[in-house]
Design a protein around this motif. Structure first.
Motif, PDB file in Angstrom:
ATOM      1  N   LYS A 195       0.830  -1.203   0.000  1.00 13.53           N
ATOM      2  CA  LYS A 195       0.000   0.000   0.000  1.00 13.53           C
ATOM      3  C   LYS A 195       0.868   1.259   0.000  1.00 13.53           C
ATOM      4  O   LYS A 195       0.534   2.263  -0.640  1.00 13.53           O
ATOM      5  N   TYR A 196       1.980   1.187   0.699  1.00 11.06           N
ATOM      6  CA  TYR A 196       2.874   2.346   0.765  1.00 11.06           C
ATOM      7  C   TYR A 196       3.400   2.714  -0.610  1.00 11.06           C
ATOM      8  O   TYR A 196       3.374   3.889  -1.005  1.00 11.06           O
ATOM      9  N   GLN A 197       3.887   1.719  -1.365  1.00 10.50           N
ATOM     10  CA  GLN A 197       4.463   2.068  -2.663  1.00 10.50           C
ATOM     11  C   GLN A 197       3.384   2.508  -3.640  1.00 10.50           C
ATOM     12  O   GLN A 197       3.658   3.295  -4.553  1.00 10.50           O
ATOM     13  N   ASP A 198       2.138   2.065  -3.458  1.00 13.68           N
ATOM     14  CA  ASP A 198       1.048   2.567  -4.293  1.00 13.68           C
ATOM     15  C   ASP A 198       0.722   4.014  -3.943  1.00 13.68           C
ATOM     16  O   ASP A 198       0.618   4.875  -4.822  1.00 13.68           O
ATOM     17  N   MET A 199       0.562   4.292  -2.657  1.00 12.75           N
ATOM     18  CA  MET A 199       0.157   5.634  -2.231  1.00 12.75           C
ATOM     19  C   MET A 199       1.263   6.663  -2.425  1.00 12.75           C
ATOM     20  O   MET A 199       0.997   7.830  -2.685  1.00 12.75           O
ATOM     21  N   ALA A 200       2.518   6.226  -2.287  1.00 13.73           N
ATOM     22  CA  ALA A 200       3.642   7.158  -2.459  1.00 13.73           C
ATOM     23  C   ALA A 200       3.992   7.357  -3.927  1.00 13.73           C
ATOM     24  O   ALA A 200       4.906   8.125  -4.246  1.00 13.73           O
ATOM     25  N   SER A 201       3.271   6.663  -4.827  1.00 13.47           N
ATOM     26  CA  SER A 201       3.492   6.790  -6.274  1.00 13.47           C
ATOM     27  C   SER A 201       4.958   6.578  -6.644  1.00 13.47           C
ATOM     28  O   SER A 201       5.558   7.372  -7.380  1.00 13.47           O
ATOM     29  N   LEU A 202       5.541   5.515  -6.116  1.00 20.14           N
ATOM     30  CA  LEU A 202       6.937   5.230  -6.414  1.00 20.14           C
ATOM     31  C   LEU A 202       7.090   4.838  -7.885  1.00 20.14           C
ATOM     32  O   LEU A 202       6.268   4.108  -8.430  1.00 20.14           O
ATOM     33  N   ASN A 203       8.164   5.323  -8.511  1.00 14.92           N
ATOM     34  CA  ASN A 203       8.415   4.998  -9.912  1.00 14.92           C
ATOM     35  C   ASN A 203       9.569   4.006 -10.013  1.00 14.92           C
ATOM     36  O   ASN A 203      10.009   3.433  -9.021  1.00 14.92           O
ATOM     37  N   SER A 204      10.077   3.806 -11.230  1.00 13.56           N
ATOM     38  CA  SER A 204      11.086   2.759 -11.428  1.00 13.56           C
ATOM     39  C   SER A 204      12.396   3.054 -10.705  1.00 13.56           C
ATOM     40  O   SER A 204      13.215   2.160 -10.531  1.00 13.56           O
ATOM     41  N   LYS A 222      -0.377  14.126 -16.797  1.00 14.45           N
ATOM     42  CA  LYS A 222      -0.192  13.215 -15.672  1.00 14.45           C
ATOM     43  C   LYS A 222      -1.516  13.041 -14.942  1.00 14.45           C
ATOM     44  O   LYS A 222      -2.189  14.020 -14.605  1.00 14.45           O
ATOM     45  N   LEU A 223      -1.900  11.807 -14.694  1.00 12.51           N
ATOM     46  CA  LEU A 223      -3.205  11.506 -14.109  1.00 12.51           C
ATOM     47  C   LEU A 223      -3.208  11.690 -12.596  1.00 12.51           C
ATOM     48  O   LEU A 223      -2.202  11.463 -11.926  1.00 12.51           O
ATOM     49  N   ALA A 224      -4.373  12.076 -12.087  1.00 15.39           N
ATOM     50  CA  ALA A 224      -4.587  12.216 -10.653  1.00 15.39           C
ATOM     51  C   ALA A 224      -5.754  11.322 -10.241  1.00 15.39           C
ATOM     52  O   ALA A 224      -6.552  10.888 -11.076  1.00 15.39           O
ATOM     53  N   GLU A 225      -5.837  11.046  -8.942  1.00 20.32           N
ATOM     54  CA  GLU A 225      -6.922  10.205  -8.442  1.00 20.32           C
ATOM     55  C   GLU A 225      -8.275  10.812  -8.789  1.00 20.32           C
ATOM     56  O   GLU A 225      -8.473  12.023  -8.705  1.00 20.32           O
ATOM     57  N   ASP A 226      -9.223   9.970  -9.203  1.00 23.55           N
ATOM     58  CA  ASP A 226     -10.602  10.322  -9.564  1.00 23.55           C
ATOM     59  C   ASP A 226     -10.723  10.982 -10.926  1.00 23.55           C
ATOM     60  O   ASP A 226     -11.845  11.358 -11.323  1.00 23.55           O
ATOM     61  N   ASP A 227      -9.633  11.161 -11.677  1.00 21.23           N
ATOM     62  CA  ASP A 227      -9.773  11.546 -13.080  1.00 21.23           C
ATOM     63  C   ASP A 227     -10.550  10.453 -13.812  1.00 21.23           C
ATOM     64  O   ASP A 227     -10.492   9.272 -13.443  1.00 21.23           O
ATOM     65  N   LYS A 232      -2.546   7.017  -9.843  1.00 24.74           N
ATOM     66  CA  LYS A 232      -2.166   8.414 -10.049  1.00 24.74           C
ATOM     67  C   LYS A 232      -0.680   8.468 -10.397  1.00 24.74           C
ATOM     68  O   LYS A 232       0.111   7.658  -9.907  1.00 24.74           O
ATOM     69  N   GLY A 233      -0.313   9.386 -11.247  1.00 26.55           N
ATOM     70  CA  GLY A 233       1.072   9.469 -11.691  1.00 26.55           C
ATOM     71  C   GLY A 233       1.306   8.820 -13.038  1.00 26.55           C
ATOM     72  O   GLY A 233       2.374   9.004 -13.638  1.00 26.55           O
ATOM     73  N   LEU A 234       0.325   8.050 -13.545  1.00 24.73           N
ATOM     74  CA  LEU A 234       0.423   7.534 -14.901  1.00 24.73           C
ATOM     75  C   LEU A 234       0.121   8.668 -15.885  1.00 24.73           C
ATOM     76  O   LEU A 234      -0.329   9.752 -15.503  1.00 24.73           O
ATOM     77  N   TYR A 235       0.345   8.418 -17.171  1.00 27.18           N
ATOM     78  CA  TYR A 235       0.058   9.402 -18.213  1.00 27.18           C
ATOM     79  C   TYR A 235      -0.909   8.782 -19.214  1.00 27.18           C
ATOM     80  O   TYR A 235      -1.007   7.555 -19.323  1.00 27.18           O
ATOM     81  N   PHE A 236      -1.646   9.639 -19.958  1.00 22.55           N
ATOM     82  CA  PHE A 236      -2.624   9.073 -20.874  1.00 22.55           C
ATOM     83  C   PHE A 236      -2.275   9.381 -22.331  1.00 22.55           C
ATOM     84  O   PHE A 236      -1.637  10.384 -22.651  1.00 22.55           O
ATOM     85  N   HIS A 237      -2.735   8.508 -23.204  1.00 24.14           N
ATOM     86  CA  HIS A 237      -2.366   8.469 -24.610  1.00 24.14           C
ATOM     87  C   HIS A 237      -3.170   9.472 -25.442  1.00 24.14           C
ATOM     88  O   HIS A 237      -4.216   9.983 -25.012  1.00 24.14           O
ATOM     89  N   THR A 238      -2.678   9.724 -26.644  1.00 24.65           N
ATOM     90  CA  THR A 238      -3.346  10.607 -27.598  1.00 24.65           C
ATOM     91  C   THR A 238      -4.795  10.213 -27.832  1.00 24.65           C
ATOM     92  O   THR A 238      -5.675  11.071 -27.977  1.00 24.65           O
ATOM     93  N   ARG A 289      -9.468  13.141 -21.112  1.00 28.55           N
ATOM     94  CA  ARG A 289      -9.503  13.134 -19.640  1.00 28.55           C
ATOM     95  C   ARG A 289     -10.549  14.125 -19.142  1.00 28.55           C
ATOM     96  O   ARG A 289     -10.621  15.260 -19.612  1.00 28.55           O
ATOM     97  N   LEU A 290     -11.327  13.678 -18.155  1.00 29.75           N
ATOM     98  CA  LEU A 290     -12.212  14.567 -17.407  1.00 29.75           C
ATOM     99  C   LEU A 290     -11.583  14.796 -16.040  1.00 29.75           C
ATOM    100  O   LEU A 290     -11.290  13.838 -15.316  1.00 29.75           O
TER     101      LEU A 290
END
Length: 722
Positions: free
Chosen positions: A193-202, A582-587, A607-613, A617-618
């Protein structure tokens, strides 16, 4: 020490954590070893040639106190899931509020104190929590944890985060009362849960237990107890923990380095919870650029360096050729090779692209590794091993004592394991099959024996014909190879049956209780009056010409939207930044081109992912008017999907809807309280649907395994004739 700091530029630099400078004792002692004490400054009992390092060690030995050590208990997995669900549910919100990462750090610290303190001191802390102010208790927990870390040679720094919490006093006591029930399984769930909530990357996400355990057992197979083990990119200490578990106790020296203080102090805490003595030091993101000396000489190296990062600094020693500037995968690999003792070995986790890249420099490095016999084996793992990226990896085994022209063992475990909710998991069965193939090969036995993973010992000539690809599936022919017994299948299918019954109960009893039509007056609003509708990045930003070199970013595509959820992601390397996307929670994401009507909600874990062409996004919702969960359900209604498909442009072969058109969509809104109730009901149904999908996947996996085994008469039937 202050005089040395002021006068000598060569004095080890400090590690700054939460505004305070800390010095690594091991580095200071090593520096002191280079400075001999003058005759007029020596103590009477110090012989000529005594160094300041030797004096400090003698003083530390005389004043030494027992190191605080605790071992986290083994707990029941099902009980752990229930406990963690309680701690991170409403109870967690009452303590952590919006600071859930800090709340999880409070749980980590409390677990350490419960494990390391005497029972009377822990009981005293809990009693004080019932009588003292909340802030005083948080300060006590934070300071005591930091003191324990410092006394054991680890970076402190938890106090600042947890003292920022403003918990409900009774909820804090309830949490402390439940902490003693946490064991290893529960703590691992909290780490997830920590690494999900802290949005850890590679650069800082954690290496899964299945990967660390396999890497450690492959590398340490046959090793003696007196070994120096090093992880030059220690993350949260998981590789060192796996190494300590795989190697017999006694005489082993463990050392790790990390450029990230936050994960390094978590590594120290985890090592203490496992009762492991180790040294952690502040490392560099480019450790190969150490002109004076290597960071460490080790018998064994286990590491999972950051994937596909641009190599800003390429000053180093490259025994197999200089790596490209756009990617430091092979800089890390060669740094590990250079850091080995003469007979040392290394296990390095690398993304699949390193095995097959056509980059001329990377191809030349692979060629040199094969020709000089520095590569011993490569194990391909299945995709989705990591929680925050679907990228697939291989474990590369290196040897410093090279053997020119020697064959390379390729093991294909890429179909091993089974899908979990957010990861593909493999357990003891898969790991044992990989180890069986590897151990058979190392001891000169046949590797195609029952119970071994698909593997092949490949000569240099064949590797050359494959253009020096190091990807095991290029050499090993396999189907889904996991062995299973009828008894094992019975156990797994029993679990599936329990899941099925839980889903049925939820659908039959729980959902109808909340399935009431909306009450109150419905108001009509245009979508653009409720939120922003943003088109995805320009296609030019994602064209192949813009793909490398650069940072690897997680990208959501239309294919990743299913059942109103994001089910995966791709990784691409781009020259340009996609910060605006960059996506945020509840987008909410909507398909822009292709399967018009597919929508998905971004969760906290995504959250922290990005979206494609090809996505819209709402976001930026007017929260006093609309609930995102309700809006997601509304966009999924059949008549809304029909409208979207009618309005999509069909001037090309692929239907497309643009942002201006989507903004015109009319939304029927009940009162906000009703929206939230409806949103919760639909979310519960989506959770049940996800459970059904997972159940179906499990049954399908086992149906394939059972069919293959039955038709080849390989499945043990406990002595019963079919």
């Amino acid at each position: 020490m202050k005089n040395w700091i002021d006068r000598h530029d060569s004095f080890p630099p400090p590690i700054r954590s939460d505004g305070t400078d800390y010095y690594q004792l091991a580095e200071v002692l090593a520096w002191g070893d280079s400075r001999t004490i003058r005759s007029n400054a020596r103590n009477p009992d110090e012989p000529p040639g005594t160094t300041y390092g030797a004096r400090a060690r003698a003083k530390l030995k005389a004043e030494a106190q027992p190191r605080s050590a605790g071992v986290l208990a083994v707990d029941d997995e099902e009980a752990a899931q229930s406990l963690v669900a309680e701690l991170t549910g409403q109870l967690g919100k009452r303590v952590g509020g919006t600071s859930q990462v800090a709340y999880l750090e409070l749980l980590f610290c409390s677990t350490l104190l419960k494990t390391c303190l005497s029972p009377s001191k822990w009981d005293g802390l809990v009693s004080a929590a019932r009588e003292s102010s909340v802030n005083a208790i948080l300060q006590h927990i934070g300071r005591t944890t930091d003191d324990l870390l410092k006394n054991n040679g680890f970076i402190p720094g938890f106090a600042k985060a947890i003292t920022s919490l403003r918990p409900d006093p009774k909820a804090l006591v309830d949490v402390l009362d439940r902490v003693p029930e946490l064991g290893r399984a529960g703590f691992q769930l909290l780490l997830d849960k920590y690494q999900d909530m802290a949005s850890l990357n590679s650069t800082n996400f954690f290496t899964p237990h299945s990967v660390t355990t396999l890497a450690a057992e492959l590398l340490i197979d046959g090793a003696t107890t007196h070994q120096t083990i090093y992880d030059p990119y220690a993350r949260s200490g998981e590789m060192l923990i796996a190494a300590a578990a795989a190697l017999p106790r006694g005489g082993t020296t463990l050392h790790g380095a990390s450029p990230d203080n936050s994960t390094m102090r978590l590594a120290g805490l985890r090592l203490m919870l496992h009762g492991i003595t180790a040294t952690l030091s502040s490392g560099r993101s480019t450790p190969w650029d150490e002109t004076e000396k290597l960071s460490r000489n080790a018998d064994l190296i286990l590491t999972n360096p950051p994937f596909n990062q641009p190599a800003h600094i390429l000053t180093g020693t490259w025994p197999f050729g200089a790596p490209p500037k756009g990617n430091n995968n092979f800089a890390w690999l060669q740094h590990c090779f250079n850091s080995l003792e003469r007979d040392g070995r290394a296990a390095v986790v690398l993304p699949n692209i390193a095995s097959t890249s056509a980059d001329p420099r990377e191809l030349a490095i692979r060629k040199a590794l094969a020709e000089r016999g520095a590569l011993e084996a490569v194990v391909a793992l299945s995709p989705k091993q990591f929680r925050r990226t679907p990228i697939a990896v291989c474990i590369w085994l290196l040897r410093r004592n090279t053997n020119p022209g020697a064959p390379v063992l390729f093991i294909d475990a890429s179909t091993g394991g089974r899908n979990g909710r957010s990861q593909r998991m493999f357990g003891d069965e898969t790991r044992n099959q990989v180890l069986a193939a590897y151990r058979a090969w190392r001891t000169g036995r046949a590797i195609d024996q029952p119970g071994a993973a698909p593997a092949k010992s490949v000569q240099l000539a064949e590797i050359e014909r494959e253009n020096f690809s190091f990807y095991p599936p290029n050499y090993v022919t396999t189907t889904n190879w996991q062995q299973a017994t009828v008894e094992h299948l019975d156990i797994e299918l029993a679990k599936v049956a329990r899941q099925r019954d839980a889903v049925r109960r939820a659908i039959v009893t729980e959902v109808p209780s909340t399935a009431k039509p909306a009450s109150g007056k419905l108001e009509q609003w245009s979508l653009d009056s409720l939120c922003r509708v943003q088109a995805g990045p320009s296609n030019s930003l994602l064209k192949p010409a813009n793909r490398a070199p650069g940072h690897a970013i997680p990208l959501v595509l239309p294919k990743h939207l299913a059942d109103r959820r994001i089910t995966g992601q791709d990784e691409v390397r781009l020259k340009s930044s996609l910060g605006a996307f960059k996506l945020a929670e509840d987008d909410i994401l909507c398909v822009r081109s292709g399967s018009i009507g597919q929508v998905a909600l971004v969760t906290d874990q995504q959250k922290g992912l990005y979206f494609h062409t090809n996505l819209l996004r709402l976001d930026e919702f007017k929260r006093d008017l609309v609930d995102p969960h309700y809006l997601l359900g509304y966009l999924s209604l059949p008549h809304v999907r029909d409208w979207l498909q009618r309005m999509s442009k069909a001037s090309t072969a692929i239907p497309t809807i643009n942002a201006p058109t989507l903004r015109q969509l009319t939304i029927d809104l009940p009162p906000l309280s009703e929206q939230r109730r409806i949103g919760r009901s639909l979310r519960e149904l989506d959770d049940q649907l996800a459970a059904v999908r997972q159940l179906t996947n499990v049954v399908e996996d086992y149906r394939s395994i059972l069919a293959a085994h039955l038709m080849h008469a390989k499945i043990p039937n406990n002595g019963v004739e079919a």
